[in-house]
Design an enzyme around this catalytic site. Sequence first.
Site, PDB file in Angstrom:
ATOM      1  N   ASP A  52       0.723  -1.327  -0.075  1.00 40.37           N
ATOM      2  CA  ASP A  52      -0.276   0.061   0.091  1.00 40.37           C
ATOM      3  C   ASP A  52       0.747   1.174  -0.053  1.00 40.37           C
ATOM      4  O   ASP A  52       0.165   2.308   0.341  1.00 40.37           O
ATOM      5  CB  ASP A  52      -0.964   0.006   1.093  1.00 40.37           C
ATOM      6  CG  ASP A  52      -1.993   1.027   1.046  1.00 40.37           C
ATOM      7  OD1 ASP A  52      -2.489   1.237  -0.047  1.00 40.37           O
ATOM      8  OD2 ASP A  52      -2.361   1.580   2.011  1.00 40.37           O
ATOM      9  N   ASP A  64      -3.493  -3.964  -5.122  1.00 42.22           N
ATOM     10  CA  ASP A  64      -2.878  -2.593  -5.422  1.00 42.22           C
ATOM     11  C   ASP A  64      -1.438  -3.009  -5.726  1.00 42.22           C
ATOM     12  O   ASP A  64      -0.601  -1.999  -5.925  1.00 42.22           O
ATOM     13  CB  ASP A  64      -2.992  -1.810  -4.199  1.00 42.22           C
ATOM     14  CG  ASP A  64      -4.295  -1.076  -3.711  1.00 42.22           C
ATOM     15  OD1 ASP A  64      -5.092  -1.224  -4.518  1.00 42.22           O
ATOM     16  OD2 ASP A  64      -4.386  -0.378  -2.772  1.00 42.22           O
ATOM     17  N   ASP A  76     -12.696   0.864   6.588  1.00 42.93           N
ATOM     18  CA  ASP A  76     -11.458   1.164   5.740  1.00 42.93           C
ATOM     19  C   ASP A  76     -10.408   2.094   6.528  1.00 42.93           C
ATOM     20  O   ASP A  76      -9.347   2.177   5.645  1.00 42.93           O
ATOM     21  CB  ASP A  76     -12.080   2.258   4.558  1.00 42.93           C
ATOM     22  CG  ASP A  76     -12.756   1.419   3.477  1.00 42.93           C
ATOM     23  OD1 ASP A  76     -12.535   0.156   3.343  1.00 42.93           O
ATOM     24  OD2 ASP A  76     -13.823   2.032   3.057  1.00 42.93           O
TER      25      ASP A  76
END
Length: 455
Positions: free
Chosen positions: A111, A149, A299
Amino acid sequence: MARSRVVAVAAACTTVAAASVLIVTGTASAGTISGTLYRDPNTPVARWLSSNSGDSRATVIRSRIDSQPATRWLSNFNISTIGSEVATYVNAANAAGQIPALTVYGITNRDCGGASSGGAPDLTQYQTWIGNIARNLGGQTVVLNLEPDSIALLTCLNSTEIAARNQALRTATQTLKAGNPNAKVYLDGGHSAWNSAGDQASRLVAAGVADADGFYTNASNFQPTSAESAYGRSIISSLSGQGVNGKRQVIDTSRNGGASGDWCGDDNTDRRIGQYPTVNTGDANIDAYLWIKPPGEADGCRYAAGSFQPDLAYSLASSAPNPPSSPTSAPSSPSSSPSSSPSSSPSSSPSTSPSLPTGACGATLRAVSTWNGGYQGEVKVQAGSGTPNGWTVSWTLPSGSSISQVWNGTLTTSGSTVSVRNVSWNGNLPADGSTTFGFIATGTTGAPTLTCTSP
């Protein structure tokens, strides 16, 4: 929006699927996977329900989220325990005769140091971790979503680091496939509001998608299924142009039934669960609709990333139709939601249109799930000689009825007559091919006669 924003932390390691559902949508239903997705009975949502059975939100959360399979996240980087964690989960799924789905999330510099930062200290240790996963996958079908990602998000890496990551993903894919030849491995495809399809395809090629089964999109995001399907077809076309053929798509539909907007779902009440998880998608290019992000997990904006929050789960599920009541009678759930919640579990009441004509196409209302004040239907469009210029299905609604949502088609209305035309990706059916679309309506079902035409 530029991020998928996976936000999976150690708390997500125990977040698993939540029920077995097989949605049958017709003869042209599949990619390369067959069976029923695995529901782990010991998930954060299940534990919350066990401790809060009297909560006013419990019935909705139990029936529409806890009842469904979501993927198991492997996000806690621990070389010594990952093997037993995987073996326990996969063996339980195999014993149930169901398909385990895992999301592998431990790449170095995960990330780009954002809310889901962490992962392996270096790529050598990462490959050791992957090897321990691979050795415990068993020999039956298992679905692996490799490193969300990791391909779409490269802004924090220089060219040398990008090359190293691509090699790491290529090696990981090969290791997982070698550990279980029946493993289905999918790489990060971003989502339709991020990188262009051509750019994403080139990134996938560089990361070794030739060795994988395909790619997944919309992980932990909110883009509608129709947009993701079109995006996936564009990626597949671009991959083919680069000499990589036969790849398929997986779409995360866990939270894409409402508005898209900003990536963070913690504060947005317009989110809804999307299509219920299934490997019978009605689309030969799409292997599965999965709940990659377990609904109700935060989140990291308002709540701790990866934590289960009942108010988020209830917001996602409260206006959604109930899931299919059995594996064999099941309209897919929509990319949007009805305005009123069901008062009881839905029942199926099939209705049929006239027989398939000798011309271009015919349509059949395959199943209807009803609740107090509304119903959900699924229409199968069957081509006769083919529909090279697309198709349109029309019928007349009973008095007092109206359609509020349609997915996999475009709705127009004229008085009580409704027409649904194909979208860009499902109009050109080959001879004897088929596709499906679904809808949410208010009022009563009636016994409509459906007419299919092809220009």
